[in-house]
Write an enzyme that holds these catalytic residues in place. Structure first.
Site, PDB file in Angstrom:
ATOM      1  CE  LYS A 170      -4.276   1.521   2.258  1.00 44.54           C
ATOM      2  NZ  LYS A 170      -5.085   1.802   1.084  1.00 44.54           N
TER       3      LYS A 170
HETATM    4  N1  PMP Z   1      -7.627  -1.743  -3.090  1.00 47.17           N
HETATM    5  C1  PMP Z   1      -7.098  -0.527  -2.890  1.00 47.17           C
HETATM    6  C2  PMP Z   1      -6.324   0.114  -3.980  1.00 47.17           C
HETATM    7  C3  PMP Z   1      -7.287   0.123  -1.661  1.00 47.17           C
HETATM    8  O1  PMP Z   1      -6.774   1.321  -1.457  1.00 47.17           O
HETATM    9  C4  PMP Z   1      -8.045  -0.528  -0.657  1.00 47.17           C
HETATM   10  C5  PMP Z   1      -8.284   0.163   0.647  1.00 47.17           C
HETATM   11  N2  PMP Z   1      -7.248  -0.054   1.552  1.00 47.17           N
HETATM   12  C6  PMP Z   1      -8.572  -1.801  -0.924  1.00 47.17           C
HETATM   13  C7  PMP Z   1      -8.338  -2.371  -2.154  1.00 47.17           C
HETATM   14  C8  PMP Z   1      -9.330  -2.549   0.102  1.00 47.17           C
HETATM   15  O2  PMP Z   1      -8.480  -3.037   1.086  1.00 47.17           O
HETATM   16  P1  PMP Z   1      -9.002  -3.194   2.593  1.00 47.17           P
HETATM   17  O3  PMP Z   1     -10.204  -4.058   2.518  1.00 47.17           O
HETATM   18  O4  PMP Z   1      -7.882  -3.844   3.297  1.00 47.17           O
HETATM   19  O5  PMP Z   1      -9.305  -1.842   3.073  1.00 47.17           O
END
Ligand code: PMP
Length: 302
Positions: free
Chosen positions: A154
Site C-alpha cells: 500500500k
Molecule cells: N484496493 C485498494 C487500492 C485500496 O486502497 C483498498 C483500501 N485499503 C482496498 C483495495 C481494500 O483493502 P481493505 O479491505 O484492506 O481496506
C-alpha cells in the site's frame, strides 16, 4: 483530530508536522494503512476492525519498500489503541498509520534513508453510497503493474494511479472506477476490491492481478463461505464478464460493502441492489459493529 502519534509519542495533532524536504513527501516513498474504528452506540464501545491484520499487511508493505519499522506488531496495536482512546471519539473513525522515508535528503533510492512512523485518525462516515448502489465506469487508466509499483504494497505513490482513475470517473459523472490490468483483466476499484456474483457463485480477481490484498476481501470470502455457504473463486475476470454479472459489489475499509448497479452505463442485474449483496452487507455490518459475538475476535475494543 485532536492527537496524533508522531516521532515516538502521542502529541497534539497540530504538532505532527513533517518538513517539505521529507523523502516520502518528494518521492512517494511511504506506505500506509486505512483501518476503521466502529462506534457501537448502544454498547458505547469503539471496535477497531482487524487491527493486527492491517499491521501485518503494513509489515509486508514495508518489506517491499525497505522501510524499517521500529515497532513490533504488538507494539503497533498497543500504540494505536492508546491513540484511539486518547482521542475519545464517539463516532466511527478512520485510522491512518503511515511508515515513510523520513529523512530530509535529495536523491532517489530506498536504502540508507531514515524511516519513521506516524498515525492520525479522523471521524469518518460512508465513503461511497452503500444504500442504493452506485454507477461506475471502467477506467481508461491501467492499474499499476507488479513490475511498475507492486500493488500488493500500500505505497503512497500508487495513489496517483488511483487518483487519476477516480478523478476521471467523477468528472464523467460516475461514483467510482474499475481499473483493468495492463493486459486488460479486471483488477479492482481505485480504492477497493471487486466481487461478481454469477449463478449464486462469488468471483473475485486473483492477488496476481495487481490488486491490493484487501482485508475486507478476506472478510467477504469468509462470510460468503461460512454464513451463506456460497462457493468463492479467485480467478481472472474480463471486462465483459462484469456486464453479464447478476450482482456486483466493491468492498474495502472505506467502501465497506458497496453495491454496484451500473457499469459503463450498462445495468447490472435488474439495476437494484442484488439479494446476495444485501445479505452480505447485513452480515458484515452486524459483525464489524460488534453485534455478532461469533466475530468478536475480529475486533479490538478500546
Ligand atoms: N484496493 C485498494 C487500492 C485500496 O486502497 C483498498 C483500501 N485499503 C482496498 C483495495 C481494500 O483493502 P481493505 O479491505 O484492506 O481496506
Amino acid at each position: 483530530m485532536k492527537y496524533a502519534f508522531f516521532k515516538g509519542e502521542i502529541v497534539p495533532f497540530s504538532e505532527a508536522k513533517i518538513s517539505i524536504m521529507t523523502h516520502a513527501f518528494n518521492y512517494g516513498t511511504g506506505v500506509f494503512e486505512g483501518i476503521r474504528g466502529y462506534w457501537n452506540k448502544s454498547k458505547k464501545q469503539m471496535y477497531i476492525l482487524k487491527l493486527k491484520e492491517h499491521y501485518m499487511r503494513m509489515v509486508n508493505s514495508c518489506k517491499i519498500l525497505k522501510i524499517e519499522l521500529k515497532y513490533s506488531l504488538d507494539e503497533l496495536c498497543k500504540i494505536t489503541k492508546d491513540l484511539v482512546k486518547k482521542n475519545e471519539y464517539k463516532e466511527d473513525v478512520y485510522i491512518r498509520p503511515i511508515a515513510y522515508k523520513s529523512q530530509e535528503v535529495i536523491g532517489l533510492g530506498l536504502t540508507g534513508i531514515d524511516d519513521d512512523f506516524a498515525i492520525y485518525l479522523a471521524p469518518f462516515g460512508e465513503y461511497l453510497d452503500i444504500s442504493k448502489g452506485i454507477k461506475v465506469c471502467t477506467s481508461s487508466w491501467r492499474r499499476v503493474d507488479d513490475i511498475t509499483i507492486p500493488a500488493r504494497a500500500k505505497v503512497i505513490g500508487i495513489y496517483v494511479n488511483s487518483s487519476l482513475a477516480k478523478a476521471e470517473a467523477k468528472e464523467n459523472g460516475f461514483a467510482e472506477a474499475i481499473m483493468l490490468t495492463p493486459e486488460g483483466l479486471v483488477s479492482e476499484g481505485s480504492g477497493e476490491n471487486i466481487f461478481l456474483i454469477r449463478d449464486g457463485k462469488l468471483i473475485t480477481p486473483q492477488v496476481s492481478q495487481n490488486i491490493l490484498e484487501g482485508i475486507t476481501r478476506e472478510i467477504i470470502i469468509e462470510l460468503a463461505k461460512t454464513e451463506l455457504k456460497l462457493p468463492v473463486t479467485e480467478r481472472a475476470v474480463n471486462r465483459s464478464e462484469l456486464y453479464i454479472a447478476d450482482e456486483l459489489f466493491f468492498c474495502g475499509t472505506g467502501a465497506q460493502v458497496s453495491p454496484i448497479v451500473e457499469v459503463d452505463r450498462r445495468r447490472i442485474g435488474n439495476g437494484k441492489i442484488g439479494p446476495i449483496t444485501e445479505k452480505l452487507q447485513k452480515i458484515y455490518f452486524s459483525a464489524v459493529r460488534g453485534d455478532n459475538p461469533k466475530y468478536s475476535s475480529w475486533l479490538t475494543s478500546v
